[in-house]
Design an enzyme around this catalytic site. Structure first.
Site, PDB file in Angstrom:
ATOM      1  N   GLU A   1       2.086  -8.539   8.674  1.00  0.00           N
ATOM      2  CA  GLU A   1       2.133  -7.067   8.732  1.00  0.00           C
ATOM      3  C   GLU A   1       3.011  -6.481   7.639  1.00  0.00           C
ATOM      4  OE1 GLU A   1      -0.084  -5.599  10.760  1.00  0.00           O
ATOM      5  OE2 GLU A   1      -0.543  -7.723  11.094  1.00  0.00           O
TER       6      GLU A   1
ATOM      7  N   ARG B   1      -4.452  -8.864 -20.475  1.00  0.00           N
ATOM      8  CA  ARG B   1      -5.523  -8.609 -21.451  1.00  0.00           C
ATOM      9  C   ARG B   1      -5.098  -7.599 -22.505  1.00  0.00           C
ATOM     10  NH1 ARG B   1      -8.944  -4.738 -20.794  1.00  0.00           N
ATOM     11  NH2 ARG B   1     -10.779  -5.977 -21.259  1.00  0.00           N
TER      12      ARG B   1
ATOM     13  N   PRO C   1       0.815  -1.221   0.000  1.00  0.00           N
ATOM     14  CA  PRO C   1       0.000   0.000   0.000  1.00  0.00           C
ATOM     15  C   PRO C   1       0.850   1.274   0.000  1.00  0.00           C
ATOM     16  CG  PRO C   1      -0.340  -1.281   2.019  1.00  0.00           C
ATOM     17  CD  PRO C   1       0.601  -2.047   1.170  1.00  0.00           C
TER      18      PRO C   1
ATOM     19  N   ASP D   1     -11.116  -0.684 -28.530  1.00  0.00           N
ATOM     20  CA  ASP D   1     -10.723   0.432 -29.392  1.00  0.00           C
ATOM     21  C   ASP D   1     -11.715   1.586 -29.295  1.00  0.00           C
ATOM     22  OD1 ASP D   1      -8.568  -0.998 -30.147  1.00  0.00           O
ATOM     23  OD2 ASP D   1      -9.396  -1.648 -32.073  1.00  0.00           O
TER      24      ASP D   1
HETATM   25  N1  4HQ Z   1      -1.141  -5.138   1.172  1.00  0.00           N
HETATM   26  N2  4HQ Z   1      -1.938  -2.766  -2.829  1.00  0.00           N
HETATM   27  C1  4HQ Z   1       0.572  -6.936   1.319  1.00  0.00           C
HETATM   28  C2  4HQ Z   1      -2.007  -4.295   0.471  1.00  0.00           C
HETATM   29  C3  4HQ Z   1      -1.754  -3.861  -0.918  1.00  0.00           C
HETATM   30  C4  4HQ Z   1      -2.476  -2.869  -1.624  1.00  0.00           C
HETATM   31  C5  4HQ Z   1      -1.355  -5.241   2.598  1.00  0.00           C
HETATM   32  C6  4HQ Z   1       0.030  -5.765   0.567  1.00  0.00           C
HETATM   33  C7  4HQ Z   1      -0.674  -6.409   3.253  1.00  0.00           C
HETATM   34  C8  4HQ Z   1       1.294  -7.759   3.484  1.00  0.00           C
HETATM   35  N3  4HQ Z   1      -0.828  -4.298  -1.758  1.00  0.00           N
HETATM   36  N4  4HQ Z   1       0.648  -6.660   2.751  1.00  0.00           N
HETATM   37  N5  4HQ Z   1      -3.481  -2.137  -1.173  1.00  0.00           N
HETATM   38  O1  4HQ Z   1      -2.983  -3.880   1.035  1.00  0.00           O
HETATM   39  O2  4HQ Z   1      -0.933  -3.629  -2.911  1.00  0.00           O
END
Ligand code: 4HQ
Length: 252
Positions: free
Chosen positions: A116, A154, A89, A169
């Protein structure tokens, strides 16, 4: 195109190679996926891949060792210098433009964290890109990795059938810069609501104009940011601007 996934849950990825557009593209040999389980790169009896966070706090952290060994195995197996992408994230926000960039490459090694998060020293040593699928918290990187691959695969030449490609398109939001117009199919009247007359007119130009106007109105209402970007990119015609001007008239 080849993707490698570093994941504790390799079975999740069957969803991508078994179904729909991505499944067909996989069958056609347009892309392949190989999973590497960090647990297979442990040496203790419990096959430990996580441990408690230094400094305290809730949850567990994925250990650098098994992750790095899995990535090194994938790199050796590929024999190239493919990007190593951590789904996180805190990464760069993913969008259609990035999907197009990844589709022009030859794949990547996608690292799917659990718990975590992953030890920062692994990120420093092995990861070249960090990508986020959005501002929400998931329980693992597998789903965002699959979403990313779906959007990329895709776009590969031959992945979509003729009907799907034609749609891409003429109506794709990424190409027009606008949200898609509404869709209707049979029956012509459903629960007392008819299909818009324009779509039944048989006049190609009138149908195209109606769809364009619907896209413009919807984008103005729901994503004014996209409309402004389309305008800046010169994607709006005189006719489009006239229609939008007329819309703001009716609001007054
Ligand atoms: N993660 N976009 C992996 C996400 C996430 C997101 C949270 C990634 C937990 C361990 N990854 N960890 N949003 O929420 O890519």
């Amino acid at each position: 195109m080849r993707y490698d996934a570093i994941t504790l849950f390799p079975d999740m990825f069957d969803a991508l190679s078994a179904h729909g557009v991505t499944g067909r593209a996989h069958q056609m040999g347009l892309w392949r996926l190989k999973c590497w389980n960090p647990r297979d790169f442990t040496h203790d009896v419990h096959r430990t891949v996580d441990d408690r966070p230094y400094g305290g706090g809730p949850g567990m952290v994925m250990m650098a060792g098994p992750l790095e060994k899995a990535v090194r195995a994938a790199q050796q197996d590929r024999g190239d210098d493919a990007p190593v992408v951590l789904l996180s994230p805190t990464g760069q926000g993913f969008n259609q433009g990035l999907a197009q960039e990844w589709a022009a490459g030859s794949g990547a090694i996608l690292v799917c964290g659990r718990y975590e998060g992953v030890d920062q020293r692994f990120i420093k040593r092995c990861v070249t890109h960090e990508v986020s699928l959005g501002d929400f918290v998931l329980s693992g990187g597998e789903l965002p990795a699959m979403v990313m691959m779906d959007s990329v695969v895709r776009l590969l030449p031959g992945a979509l059938n003729d009907a799907e490609s034609a749609r891409q398109d003429s109506f794709n939001a990424a190409l027009t810069g606008l949200l898609d117009s509404p869709h209707y199919t049979r029956p012509e009247i459903y629960e007392n609501e008819a299909v818009p007359a324009e779509l039944l007119s048989g006049h190609h130009a009138r149908i195209a104009r109606w769809r364009r106007d619907q896209s413009l109105a919807l984008t103005l209402g729901r994503r004014p940011d996209l409309l402004e970007r389309a305008r800046e990119q010169g994607l709006l015609s005189k006719h489009d601007e006239a229609f939008l001007a007329g819309l703001s008239q009716t609001e007054r």
